[in-house]
Design a protein around this motif. Structure first.
Motif, mmCIF file in Angstrom:
data_model
loop_
_atom_site.group_PDB
_atom_site.id
_atom_site.type_symbol
_atom_site.label_atom_id
_atom_site.label_comp_id
_atom_site.label_asym_id
_atom_site.label_seq_id
_atom_site.Cartn_x
_atom_site.Cartn_y
_atom_site.Cartn_z
ATOM 1 N N HIS A 69 0.816 -1.221 0.000
ATOM 2 C CA HIS A 69 0.000 0.000 0.000
ATOM 3 C C HIS A 69 0.847 1.267 0.000
ATOM 4 N N LYS A 104 2.775 -6.082 -2.237
ATOM 5 C CA LYS A 104 1.337 -6.138 -2.504
ATOM 6 C C LYS A 104 0.722 -4.734 -2.491
ATOM 7 N N ASN A 105 -0.190 -4.494 -3.417
ATOM 8 C CA ASN A 105 -1.110 -3.345 -3.364
ATOM 9 C C ASN A 105 -0.406 -1.994 -3.478
ATOM 10 N N TYR A 133 -0.938 -7.919 -7.129
ATOM 11 C CA TYR A 133 -1.891 -6.828 -6.932
ATOM 12 C C TYR A 133 -1.199 -5.457 -6.901
ATOM 13 N N ASP A 134 -0.168 -5.287 -7.704
ATOM 14 C CA ASP A 134 0.476 -3.980 -7.804
ATOM 15 C C ASP A 134 0.037 -3.272 -9.076
ATOM 16 N N GLY A 174 -7.017 -4.105 -5.074
ATOM 17 C CA GLY A 174 -6.059 -4.772 -4.212
ATOM 18 C C GLY A 174 -6.601 -6.023 -3.569
ATOM 19 N N ASN A 230 -5.191 -3.762 6.146
ATOM 20 C CA ASN A 230 -6.145 -2.906 5.432
ATOM 21 C C ASN A 230 -7.590 -3.299 5.728
ATOM 22 N N LEU A 282 -5.310 0.360 -4.415
ATOM 23 C CA LEU A 282 -3.855 0.326 -4.474
ATOM 24 C C LEU A 282 -3.287 1.664 -4.002
ATOM 25 N N GLU A 317 -6.884 5.160 0.673
ATOM 26 C CA GLU A 317 -8.139 4.495 0.337
ATOM 27 C C GLU A 317 -9.177 5.560 -0.001
#
Length: 658
Positions: A415, A438-439, A467-468, A545, A552, A562, A566
């Motif tokens: 994130h 991730k993300n 999930y990028d 994501g 999260n 992502l 948020e």
């Protein structure tokens, strides 16, 4: 003849007498062939991996908002042991899931290790750890750990007055102590010394110790800056607040063996090369809401002169500091250090430097901008894991958002909004293979690789990318991973990673991503604006994501977004928070549905919420913040069944979100 399945290694032969047979059989019981002939036993022996896990001791520790775990193990040479984590407040019944511990086999550590995040201060928790291994060694253990409390000023002690001078006075307002030395001669735990305006001179030594519950406090009196030309801390539980430290090679240093429990709060460090330097140690410090303006010139200075140099010390909370014109913003945490809410910009080296750290160092919700070297440094790691979460990082020149030059191991990179003038990972991305990634959003302003390295890098048992979101502009290639790869699909085919990765277009995705260009060089970033790089509701990074337990959980929509922010959620506060002696509660008392700025009478204080107020939206109420409206509050509580809606283009900042 005795037989069992051999391990997958070479064969070695041993000959034993009958008297040695039982000892040998005990050693070789999982893989052996024995032939008895007279008094001799011949063992065709194959060495084999110790794949089963033998659980050992558990080390646990905490900061104000986090708990760290290191579970020592023996065996698990095939690295398939895992450990789930659940936690709850002591006295409650329901466990919540946290991120699994990481399997660490690195630099002499053989552990399952990790952190639980975003906890309440001064609270006891039960953490349930469930270890499993397909090869054997299951165990469930529960550890009890209390988070540390946010330090508070002592109550009930003496309040004494100090002015600059060389001795004398009795500490009364009419006859204040003249100089710190005079005041220290009578200092005891719980005392609050009010430092009145003036220059207190050369390096001042603070050596009167407080206790955990009763610091010795040295606090600005409020009639102007108490100015110091250098400070040396030599005792535990000292509290410095509102001091100004100027024009030194070392603004604040320590003496052996290193003070414990020091509070450095709302101080102003100006034109020092090293501002806060724990050169001779220190443990469990709280460094919050300080302004640090060093003596470096970002474009031309070298790599020395840190803002906060922890110098391989542990258990600190470093939060809400505004740090600029230094080399590294924060450097060299050893173990169990939290760094969050900091606004770090205009550095000649890196924003945060994890280098040489061990387990459970954590950086989250920091804004790191205009770096003339790299964003966050990992060169090298001496232990694991590290955590880099929800940070906004914007790097100049042709450097990288993450500095990876030497050994790396387990880390969660999740994130983050990573932005670079030319290629967010311009080198060293081969070291990412030991990370979970991730993300995140990986954005190049110019047309350039998203990730770049010059080696053919194989993934391993630690690698976990997915999930990028990537933006390489109109560059021909997205990745240089040994081979040049055109897009995410080719990267996935080569590595098996990023099966849910997406391509994004930053001009179409961000509400704001502002920067000044170099004169005469269109597209070349001279400096990034200190903004929140939030997403438009039409961006394909929204709801793109994956859910990460305890990281999260509070996402809005069908899935987490992502990057660092948020959509529709409250924005974190960066840098020094409002200085609030009191926090009025301002509750919504308006209609069940209404607009934040519709009518001041809709709020219990009969005015719109302000910086130092705690805002409460009660159950059954729904409040809307419209596009173009912005506000900052100290704390926000949305009761169960209540709703706060934040339109695209609206801005709500809350000061004390962990």
């Amino acid at each position: 003849m005795f037989f069992n399945q051999y391990g997958p290694t070479t064969t070695t032969y041993f000959m034993c007498t009958g008297k040695q047979w039982f000892a040998a059989l005990k050693i070789l019981k999982t893989s052996f062939l024995a032939i008895i002939s007279g008094n001799l036993l011949f063992f065709p022996f194959r060495t084999f991996a110790a794949n089963a896990t033998l659980p050992g001791s558990i080390d646990s520790y905490s900061t104000i908002h986090s708990i760290g775990i290191e579970w020592n193990i023996t065996g698990d040479d095939d690295h398939d042991a895992s450990c789930t984590v659940e936690y709850r407040k002591t006295g409650t019944t329901t466990y919540q899931a946290a991120k699994n511990l990481y399997r660490v086999d690195f630099q002499g550590y053989n552990t399952l290790a990790g952190s639980v995040f975003f906890l309440e201060p001064g609270t006891q928790y039960e953490v349930r750890l469930t270890l499993s291994d397909p090869d054997g060694g299951a165990s469930t253990q529960t550890v009890s750990v209390s988070t540390r409390s946010v330090p508070v000023l002592p109550g009930g002690g003496r309040t004494l007055h100090v002015i600059p001078g060389n001795g004398g006075g009795d500490g009364s307002q009419a006859n204040p102590f003249q100089g710190v030395d005079a005041a220290e001669s009578i200092a005891q735990p719980g005392d609050v010394f009010l430092l009145h305006a003036g220059n207190y001179g050369g390096v001042i030594y603070f050596n009167a110790a407080g206790t955990l519950a009763n610091h010795v406090v040295w606090k600005a009196a409020g009639d102007g800056d108490p100015v110091f030309e250098g400070i040396r801390l030599e005792a535990d539980y000292i509290w410095l607040e509102g001091l100004k430290i100027i024009n030194q090679q070392y603004g604040l240093r320590t003496s052996p063996p290193g003070p414990t429990g020091v509070v450095i709060k709302r101080c102003f460090f100006e034109n020092n090369h090293y501002s806060i330097y724990l050169n001779d140690g220190g443990d469990g410090w709280y460094i919050a809401d300080n302004t640090i303006v060093g003596d470096n010139i970002p474009k031309t200075s070298d790599f020395s002169g840190e803002g906060i140099e922890l110098w391989h010390t542990s258990n600190h909370t470093i939060c809400y500091n505004t740090i600029s014109r230094v080399a590294d913003g924060i450097s060299y945490p050893h173990r169990n250090v939290d760094m969050f809410g900091n606004d770090i910009f205009d550095t000649s080296d890196d924003g945060i430097e994890f280098d040489y750290g061990h387990a459970n160092n954590r950086a989250w919700k920091n804004r790191i901008s205009n770096l003339f070297n790299n964003g966050i440094s990992f060169q090298p790691m001496n232990g694991a894991p590290y955590y880099v979460l929800f940070n906004q990082v914007a790097v100049l020149n042709n450097q990288s958002v993450l500095k990876l030059r030497d050994r790396s191991d387990r880390a969660l990179i999740a994130h983050n909004t990573f932005i670079c003038n030319s290629g967010p990972m311009a080198s060293g991305s081969n070291f990412l293979v030991n990370f979970e990634v991730k993300n995140n959003l990986w954005i190049s302003i110019q047309d350039r690789y998203a990730w770049e390295n010059g080696t053919n890098t194989s993934v391993n048992w630690k690698t976990d990318f997915d999930y990028d979101g990537f933006d390489w502009g109109n560059y021909t290639y997205a990745f240089k991973w040994g081979d040049r790869l055109n897009d995410i699909a080719e990267f996935h085919n080569l590595t098996g990673q990023e099966s849910h990765g997406i391509r994004i277009d930053h001009p179409a995705c961000f509400d704001t991503l502002g920067y000044a260009e170099v004169a005469g060089m269109p597209g070349e970033v001279d400096s990034f604006f200190l903004q929140y790089y939030t997403l438009k509701s039409t961006c394909n990074a929204i709801d793109a994501g994956m859910v990460l337990a305890n990281i999260n959980d509070g996402f809005v929509g069908t899935a987490p977004d992502l990057g660092a922010y948020e959509k529709g959620s409250i924005l974190p506060h960066y840098g020094v928070r409002p200085d609030c002696d009191t926090h009025l509660v301002n509750s919504w008392i308006g209609p069940p549905q209404g607009d934040w700025f519709a009518d001041p009478a809709y709020w219990s204080q009969n005015h719109f919420p302000e910086n130092c107020e705690e805002v409460i939206i009660e159950s059954g109420k729904s409040v809307l913040l419209h596009s173009g409206e912005s506000t900052t509050v100290y704390q926000l509580e949305i009761k169960s069944g209540a709703q706060l809606q934040i339109d695209q283009g609206a801005l709500l900042t809350v000061a004390i979100i962990p």
